[in-house]
Design an enzyme around this catalytic site. Structure first.
Site, PDB file in Angstrom:
ATOM      1  N   LYS A 598       0.848  -1.176   0.000  1.00  0.00           N
ATOM      2  CA  LYS A 598       0.000   0.000   0.000  1.00  0.00           C
ATOM      3  C   LYS A 598       0.889   1.233   0.000  1.00  0.00           C
ATOM      4  CE  LYS A 598      -4.398  -1.304   2.022  1.00  0.00           C
ATOM      5  NZ  LYS A 598      -4.330  -2.765   2.083  1.00  0.00           N
ATOM      6  N   GLY A 602      -2.367   4.562  -3.200  1.00  0.00           N
ATOM      7  CA  GLY A 602      -3.404   3.529  -3.164  1.00  0.00           C
ATOM      8  C   GLY A 602      -2.755   2.172  -2.992  1.00  0.00           C
ATOM      9  N   ASP A 716      10.663  11.874  -3.198  1.00  0.00           N
ATOM     10  CA  ASP A 716      10.343  10.895  -2.149  1.00  0.00           C
ATOM     11  C   ASP A 716      11.291   9.699  -2.253  1.00  0.00           C
ATOM     12  OD1 ASP A 716       9.064   9.970   0.089  1.00  0.00           O
ATOM     13  OD2 ASP A 716       7.313   9.191  -0.980  1.00  0.00           O
TER      14      ASP A 716
END
Ligand SMILES: *[C@@H]1O[C@H](CO)[C@@H](O)[C@H](O)[C@H]1NC(C)=O
Ligand SMILES: *[C@@H]1O[C@H](CO)[C@@H](O)[C@H](O)[C@H]1NC(C)=O
Ligand SMILES: *[C@@H]1O[C@H](CO)[C@@H](O)[C@H](O)[C@H]1NC(C)=O
Ligand SMILES: *[C@@H]1O[C@H](CO)[C@@H](O)[C@H](O)[C@H]1NC(C)=O
Ligand SMILES: *[C@@H]1O[C@H](CO)[C@@H](O)[C@H](O)[C@H]1NC(C)=O
Ligand SMILES: *[C@@H]1O[C@H](CO)[C@@H](O)[C@H](O)[C@H]1NC(C)=O
Ligand SMILES: *[C@@H]1O[C@H](CO)[C@@H](O)[C@H](O)[C@H]1NC(C)=O
Ligand SMILES: *[C@@H]1O[C@H](CO)[C@@H](O)[C@H](O)[C@H]1NC(C)=O
Length: 912
Positions: A598, A602, A716
């Protein structure tokens, strides 16, 4: 349709659970009374009868004069196969791509009272695993126990073991066993080769001890005692020999507790075997040698030579399992002569605890195309065909199923002819015949078939002969068949079917008038399953999914895909990537059942394209704070970007509310899971592997920063966004947060800080100034993770510190040993680690201008990697590159129990 699909899964599950125990062992005592089972006295393993695993054969008991109290119960009965050239057992359920040991045991015991097995005229037959030749069984003595074993990766959801009658006697079998292994074990066994056991020896057990197996060995391998020759002396310990769960071979403690060293004043141990003695089909040997040190604070150092070539200079680890193993076949020779001799520096002679020797079984034979195999199996089930139809329908080539002809390609074989004339078939003509798309010849004459002729037979473009003579068919003849026949493309016979109308040219109106269909539905659930498969197949064909998901021979996927009419005209990458509809995603992911993970965006699901390729399907969750914009951003970025260290996009779905991205599947999961030991079956990454991953990930980032136009900042970077392929190649994932940034001043002002705590550039989070240097900071944190194995936020006492700050503090005290990941037990070059630490420190400088660019990071990490490689070579100076040193720590249970089987006569190494 959805309901049917679920039903299919349910039934499949119910059908397959039988006959397997909690350890997932499959244990068959061949030839015992039908539908019985018993618990084996010495191992406590439950053995069952053959029923659910094979269709043919006859049960026998061995002659009473061969029965004694010491004879293993498994050997009291055999099953023989007098009436078929090929007879198979289907071992299931197994999990596709999982690794197993498969073992077949044979003892003749004059079961047929023909005194067949003797040295003058041995009983010979062949053994196959799936479609590949395994070994010839040569039974030249009625009391000898012949055991063959292989380590193999299951290529489907069953493994078949076939006995082939080669004209030198009726095949028989005493026992068949399957044991699951951990996937990392025996790395040379993979989808392209299995390993056939030659011998597995427990060295130095006290005289007269018996073979060790389950429960001493949880994988139920059988370790034969090898009582040492005079030149060797037995030594042993009662201490536990630790063996990590992640060890590649996991020899049991009981085996490692005994060993041999040279006797007298000798400092040398020698043994050898010859290729001729081994009686194996090829000369590709794989060897594992196991060692452990029983004495504390010693210096035992010896050289390992093979045929006078130095393989390794070795010191066994104290009370834990050490081993040397070949990662590729030994250089071929007629004799394999090993010498372990101590070096001048050693105070103790060499030692050896256990040996395993395997030869490679190449999985080169192609199996029958799965669509064809499924269809013919459905036909077999529907008509309960009374023939020896087991294992692969077409292979081995000399022995296809009785009544079948096949064509043999390099990738797969196809069924081209079926002769089921006079085979007492009843019921309707199976629609599965129409799935055999390459069939040329179909003879179903002289059976008792009823109902209509399926229209679908008319769609078989290769069909040249169709013989339905002498049945009880009714309805009209499909126009397509009549037309082909009139054109001369098809030889079509249908005489002697009293109720068959020849007038009908309209073929649609009368279908489904036959009733027998309903009978088959009710009678056997298996038939339901198979019919459902057919129905699903038909639906899929309509949707232009050619072939089932299991059909590995599907055509290139793009060709078979029609883009839905509702396609968004503004869609920017219509021609670059495949577009999936939501319905298609449902099928690919088996209704979103298998969750891979996850993310902020999503859930990610495992899916299978119709050619069997695994993919990761990343869906947008309804509650996701990110919307269509981020979705498109990620898709656009990915579609444009191609680099071997960046995860590539297979396609996407924008279907109404449903947004999803389909990526290449990275089978080894995230770097984060690896570092945390959460990847099932994976060993702790070595320092060399970690550096390799760091270099690759850095290259991926460098490409984003420099190779893309416009350049991209990932925003990220973290270990959870670095994915690993099967071969542990690293690729950067998750471009959802990437944002094009201004090339001119290399900065980008954004309004919200995005990223993951612990990895966040402190300068960016205070100034909102985004630059490529923010990624560099996060990458520095990843480097620290690789080095220390710590999470990005470290709990120290009662407060949490960022990993970068914590590591900096420790390193400032000159204290590198204390921060290094304890899972890196041995074998790293400290200078290489310092070099990487230096890079990480500079990447995580507070001021971004003091951080290096990714290009520099790549360069310096490569230098660090070179140091590690040089160290590795000097530490393990093999002249050939096929030896991997290994040492393990950790602990494991120890047990003792004995299991007696006569010494296997086939293969004994000699010592001299
Ligand atoms: C073993 O036999 C018993 C009694 O016949 C039966 O209840 C049980 O289901 C069998 N177990 C297996 C695994 O076949
Ligand atoms: C197998 O062959 C033997 C002898 O050829 C015959 O007696 C026996 O009935 C056959 N068994 C089966 C199951 O066909
Ligand atoms: C079978 O084994 C016997 C005895 O070991 C040997 O003499 C014979 O050559 C072998 N036959 C074959 C075909 O391997
Ligand atoms: C299987 O292992 C062998 C030997 O290590 C190697 O040559 C081969 O490429 C491997 N095959 C696959 C599919 O990984
Ligand atoms: C080991 O076996 C041999 C021969 O079978 C026997 O003579 C001897 O007494 C046995 N030794 C022990 C310790 O049991
Ligand atoms: C071992 O070496 C010593 C001294 O070199 C010698 O006296 C002795 O006979 C040797 N023993 C054996 C068994 O060779
Ligand atoms: C070790 O044994 C091998 C094989 O006999 C031999 O070639 C080599 O010279 C020996 N080395 C030492 C150091 O004794
Ligand atoms: C079925 O028809 C084909 C073609 O007419 C013929 O070759 C074949 O022998 C027939 N089969 C039987 C059992 O008569």
């Amino acid at each position: 349709m959805a309901l049917w699909f679920y039903l299919l899964l349910e039934i499949a599950v119910l059908v397959t659970v039988h006959g397997q125990d909690s350890r997932d062992f499959i244990s068959i005592d061949c030839g015992i009374t039908s539908n019985t089972n018993y618990t084996h006295g010495k191992t406590d393993i439950l053995y069952v009868s053959d029923d659910q695993f094979t269709d043919t054969g006859i049960n026998h008991q061995v002659a009473s004069n061969y029965v004694s109290s010491s004879l293993d119960e498994l050997l009291l009965t055999v099953r023989s196969f007098p009436n078929a050239s090929r007879s198979c057992y289907a071992l299931k359920p197994v999990i596709q791509y999982r690794k197993y040991i498969v073992r077949a045991t044979f003892m003749y015991g004059n079961y047929d009272d023909l005194n067949r097995a003797n040295a003058v005229k041995p009983l010979l037959f062949d053994l196959y695993m799936d479609v590949n030749f395994w070994q010839t069984i040569n039974v030249s003595d009625p009391t000898s126990i012949y055991e063959v074993e292989a380590v193999a990766v299951a290529l489907a959801d069953s493994v078949s073991v076939c006995l082939v009658d080669t004209g030198s006697g009726t095949p028989f079998i005493s026992a068949l066993e399957l044991r699951p292994l951990v996937d990392v074990m025996y790395p040379s066994a993979n989808t392209s080769q299995s390993l056939v056991l030659n011998y597995r020896l427990n060295i130095g057990p006290s005289t007269n001890s018996s073979a060790l197996r389950y429960p001493d060995d949880p994988y139920d391998r059988i370790w034969r005692p090898w009582t040492s020759p005079d030149a060797w002396m037995e030594i042993s310990t009662t201490e536990t020999i630790s063996n990590s769960e992640k060890d590649l071979f996991q020899p049991p403690t009981a085996v490692m507790q005994t060993a041999a060293t040279p006797s007298g004043n000798s400092s040398k141990m020698e043994f050898y075997w010859t290729f001729a003695d081994a009686q194996v089909p090829n000369n590709e040997f794989y060897v594992n040698l196991f060692f452990t040190e029983f004495e504390r604070n010693t210096s035992r150092l010896f050289n390992v030579y093979l045929n006078d070539v130095l393989m390794k200079n070795y010191t066994p680890p104290y009370e834990s399992v050490g081993y040397l193993y070949s990662t590729r076949p030994l250089d071929q020779a007629s004799e394999y002569h090993w010498a372990l001799n101590s070096t001048g520096l050693s105070t103790l002679p060499p030692i050896l605890n256990a040996i395993e020797v395997f030869t490679a079984m190449h999985l080169t034979r192609a199996a029958t195309a799965s669509g064809d195999a499924d269809a013919i199996n459905a036909i077999k089930e529907q008509y309960q065909v009374k023939r020896s139809w087991m294992g692969d329908p077409c292979a081995p080539e000399q022995y296809p199923w009785d009544g079948l002809n096949c064509s043999y390609g390099t990738d797969s074989s196809r069924i081209i002819a079926i002769n089921l004339s006079s085979s007492a078939l009843t019921g309707v003509i199976s629609s599965s015949f129409a799935k055999l798309t390459e069939i040329k010849y179909l003879d179903l004459s002289y059976n008792d078939l009823t109902g209509p002729i399926p229209d679908a037979l008319g769609t078989l473009s290769s069909l040249q002969v169709l013989n339905l003579t002498g049945n009880n068919l009714n309805g009209s003849i499909p126009a397509s068949l009549l037309k082909k026949s009139q054109q001369g493309a098809l030889t079509f016979s249908y005489e002697a079917n009293p109720n068959l109308g020849t007038d009908g040219t309209s073929n649609g109106s009368k279908k489904k008038s036959g009733t027998p269909m309903t009978v088959t539905y009710i009678v056997v659930p298996v038939v339901v399953v198979l019919l459902l498969v057919v129905i699903i197949f038909v639906v899929w064909r309509v949707r232009k999914f050619r072939g089932s998901t299991q059909d590995i021979h599907a055509r290139p996927m793009i060709d078979n895909f029609s883009i839905p009419a509702t396609v968004n005209p503004e869609n920017p990458f219509q021609h670059e990537n495949r577009q999936f509809s939501y319905k298609e995603l449902e099928k690919i992911t088996r209704k979103f059942t298998n969750v891979l993970g996850k993310g902020g965006f999503g859930t990610v699901f495992l899916g299978y394209l119709e050619d069997g390729t695994r993919v990761a399907v990343k869906t947008r969750s309804e509650s996701s704070s990110q919307g269509t914009k981020e979705f498109l951003a990620e898709a656009q970025n990915l579609a444009k970007i191609h680099h071997r260290n960046l995860v590539s996009l297979v396609g996407y779905c924008m279907d109404g509310e449903h947004l999803a991205l389909v990526y290449e599947f990275m089978s080894q999961g995230t770097l984060q899971d690896h570092l945390r030991g959460k990847t099932p079956g994976a060993t702790a990454l070595t320092w060399g592997q970690r550096l390799q991953i760091a270099v690759e990930a850095a290259q991926g980032l460098e490409y984003l920063h420099k190779g893309c136009k416009p350049p991209l900042v990932h925003r990220d970077v973290k270990s959870a966004n670095i994915l690993l392929s099967e071969s542990l190649e690293a690729k950067i994932a998750d471009f959802g947060l990437s944002r094009a940034f201004d090339n001119a001043n290399h900065t980008h002002v954004s309004t919200a800080v995005v990223g993951t705590p612990g990895y966040l550039d402190p300068e960016y989070s205070s100034s909102y100034q985004l630059s490529a240097k923010s990624d560099v900071y996060s990458f520095g944190v990843v480097l620290f993770e690789l080095m220390t194995g710590q999470p990005p936020i470290v709990a120290t006492g009662n407060h949490a510190t960022g990993l970068a700050q914590w590591a900096r503090q420790q390193l400032n005290n000159g204290n590198i040993e204390d921060v290094i990941d304890p899972k890196l037990t041995r074998g790293y070059d400290i200078n290489s680690v310092w070099k990487a630490a230096d890079v990480a420190l500079r990447c995580t400088e507070h001021e971004s201008r003091r951080r290096p660019a990714m290009a520099d990071v790549v360069m310096e990490l490569k230098e660090s990697f070179a140091l590690e490689s040089a160290y590795y070579r000097s530490e393990f100076p093999s002249t050939t590159s096929n030896w991997n040193p290994h040492t393990q720590t950790a602990s494991e249970r120890s047990q003792t129990s004995a299991f007696e089987v006569e010494q296997f006569p086939r293969f004994t190494p000699s010592a001299r």
